[in-house]
Design a protein around this motif. Structure first.
Motif, PDB file in Angstrom:
ATOM      1  N   GLU A 112       7.453  -5.518   6.916  1.00 23.14           N
ATOM      2  CA  GLU A 112       6.133  -5.097   7.402  1.00 23.14           C
ATOM      3  C   GLU A 112       5.197  -6.293   7.602  1.00 23.14           C
ATOM      4  OE1 GLU A 112       3.704  -2.583   4.878  1.00 23.14           O
ATOM      5  OE2 GLU A 112       3.435  -1.164   6.514  1.00 23.14           O
TER       6      GLU A 112
ATOM      7  N   HIS B  56      -1.754  -0.599   9.139  1.00 17.68           N
ATOM      8  CA  HIS B  56      -1.817   0.752   9.713  1.00 17.68           C
ATOM      9  C   HIS B  56      -3.167   1.070  10.341  1.00 17.68           C
ATOM     10  CE1 HIS B  56       2.140   1.270   8.274  1.00 17.68           C
ATOM     11  NE2 HIS B  56       1.796   1.189   6.993  1.00 17.68           N
TER      12      HIS B  56
ATOM     13  N   HIS C   1       0.784  -1.242   0.000  1.00 18.08           N
ATOM     14  CA  HIS C   1       0.000   0.000   0.000  1.00 18.08           C
ATOM     15  C   HIS C   1       0.814   1.289   0.000  1.00 18.08           C
ATOM     16  CE1 HIS C   1       1.077  -1.122   4.131  1.00 18.08           C
ATOM     17  NE2 HIS C   1       1.538   0.110   4.089  1.00 18.08           N
TER      18      HIS C   1
ATOM     19  N   TYR D  74      -4.675   4.476   5.682  1.00 18.44           N
ATOM     20  CA  TYR D  74      -4.244   4.521   4.283  1.00 18.44           C
ATOM     21  C   TYR D  74      -3.785   3.170   3.754  1.00 18.44           C
ATOM     22  CZ  TYR D  74       0.720   4.524   5.683  1.00 18.44           C
ATOM     23  OH  TYR D  74       1.949   4.184   6.194  1.00 18.44           O
TER      24      TYR D  74
ATOM     25  N   HIS E  41      11.585  -3.228   5.081  1.00 13.97           N
ATOM     26  CA  HIS E  41      10.888  -2.010   5.495  1.00 13.97           C
ATOM     27  C   HIS E  41      11.810  -0.920   6.017  1.00 13.97           C
ATOM     28  CE1 HIS E  41       6.999  -0.169   7.079  1.00 13.97           C
ATOM     29  NE2 HIS E  41       6.896  -0.294   5.774  1.00 13.97           N
TER      30      HIS E  41
HETATM   31 FE   FE2 Z   1       3.071   0.500   5.431  1.00 13.25          FE
END
Ligand code: FE2
Ligand code: 2X7
Length: 327
Positions: A286, A98, A49, A165, A230
């Protein structure tokens, strides 16, 4: 250069279930195609994302404008969209890192979430106006099955809670028409606060998700909204989509992603039970938030290989678009 980070470093009952399209019910089924329509999980996608990908697409819902960028990943998403339509799902079920919940696993049961989703570190890239429908019956079934399996599970019913998001980004990139209803799950991020992080609960949540999908007779596609390696830059170029500045954070981070993707490509998915935690250790992946493990557990760790549709970095993080088709 501007500063952006501050880091030191199935069932066959699908025919009977559909309510008429309404904000609180599932929406119209995808166009019927050849072959029988069975319920259950038909495919799962690793659907990262990074807000940059939506920014680069310039959809009308997103306020910032771009000149493009990150094309290879976006071409991978184009292929994902073609394949997703061919699976003719009733619903998209997304787990995203998130939407952080510290106590338990939450499921969005708001019939028609509407609002503006903003990326807190990149608000100049992602201010997205969303308006979508939830498959409330399936969302409630996920809550029930999670509770039955002994998980702390909660139904989000407050209208107006801003959708994160990572949920919006994966859903937009997978289905920019927003013509399929959604079930969205939070990431219980307690693992981020304990050194002894465990993905075990995601096994349980995945199995509960599968039972809920089968019980309600839905034909579902799952989205795991996770980047891979990440580590990222703490600066961005003046032109965010300047691809001359885009490359992996380090050889080690890139090599860690390739090792994982090699196993994805070879299959079977059961090999990823060991490979995912190893990859998290090597790359701060992540996937630590659990979305990928949830997806594969929900699919029952199928005896198949994954199809890597694209890999690319976004502000140095590794991102892959991957498909697993249910056998
Ligand atoms: Fe992320
Ligand atoms: O959330 C993200 C991400 N996963 C990767 C890259 C950049 C920004 O946000």
């Amino acid at each position: 250069m501007s500063r952006v980070f501050h880091l030191p470093a199935g069932s066959t009952r699908s025919g009977a279930r559909r309510a008429a399209a309404s904000p609180s019910g599932p929406g119209p089924a995808a166009a019927p195609g050849p072959g029988p329509r069975r319920g259950g999980i038909v495919a799962g996608y690793l659907a990262p994302h990074p807000p940059h990908l939506v920014y680069a697409e310039n959809p009308p819902q997103n306020e910032p404008r771009s000149t493009g960028g990150w094309e290879v990943l976006r071409w991978g998403y184009e292929e994902l969209r073609r394949r997703l339509r061919a699976h003719r799902p009733d619903v998209l079920v997304v787990h995203a890192p998130h939407w952080i919940t510290m106590v338990g696993h939450h499921v969005n049961c708001v019939p028609n979430p509407r609002g503006v989703s903003v990326e807190p570190i990149f608000p100049h890239l992602f201010r997205y106006h969303y308006d979508f429908r939830t498959d409330v019956e399936l969302a409630e079934a996920v809550v029930e099955e999670g509770e039955r399996a002994g998980l702390v599970t909660s139904a989000l019913r407050e209208e107006g809670v801003r959708v994160d998001y990572a949920t919006i980004g994966a859903l937009h990139l997978a289905n920019p028409d927003w013509d399929l209803p959604v079930v969205s799950l939070s990431a219980n991020n307690n693992p981020y606060y304990y050194s002894d992080a465990s993905l075990g609960e995601m096994e349980t949540l995945g199995a509960a998700t599968r039972r809920a999908i089968e019980r309600t007779g839905r034909r579902a596609v799952l989205l795991a909204s996770n980047s891979l390696s990440h580590m990222h830059w703490d600066t961005e170029p003046d032109l965010p989509e300047d691809m001359a500045a885009e490359h992996p954070f380090s050889h080690e981070q890139y090599a860690g992603d390739m090792e994982l993707l090699q196993i994805v490509r070879e299959g079977p998915t059961s090999r990823l039970k060991d490979a995912i935690p190893r990859h998290i250790g090597a790359t701060a992946s992540e996937t630590k938030a659990g979305s990928l493990t949830w997806l594969l557990a929900a699919m029952g760790w199928p005896e198949v290989a994954g199809d890597v549709l694209a890999y690319g970095t976004v502000i140095a993080t590794g991102n892959a678009v991957v498909e697993w088709v249910a056998p």
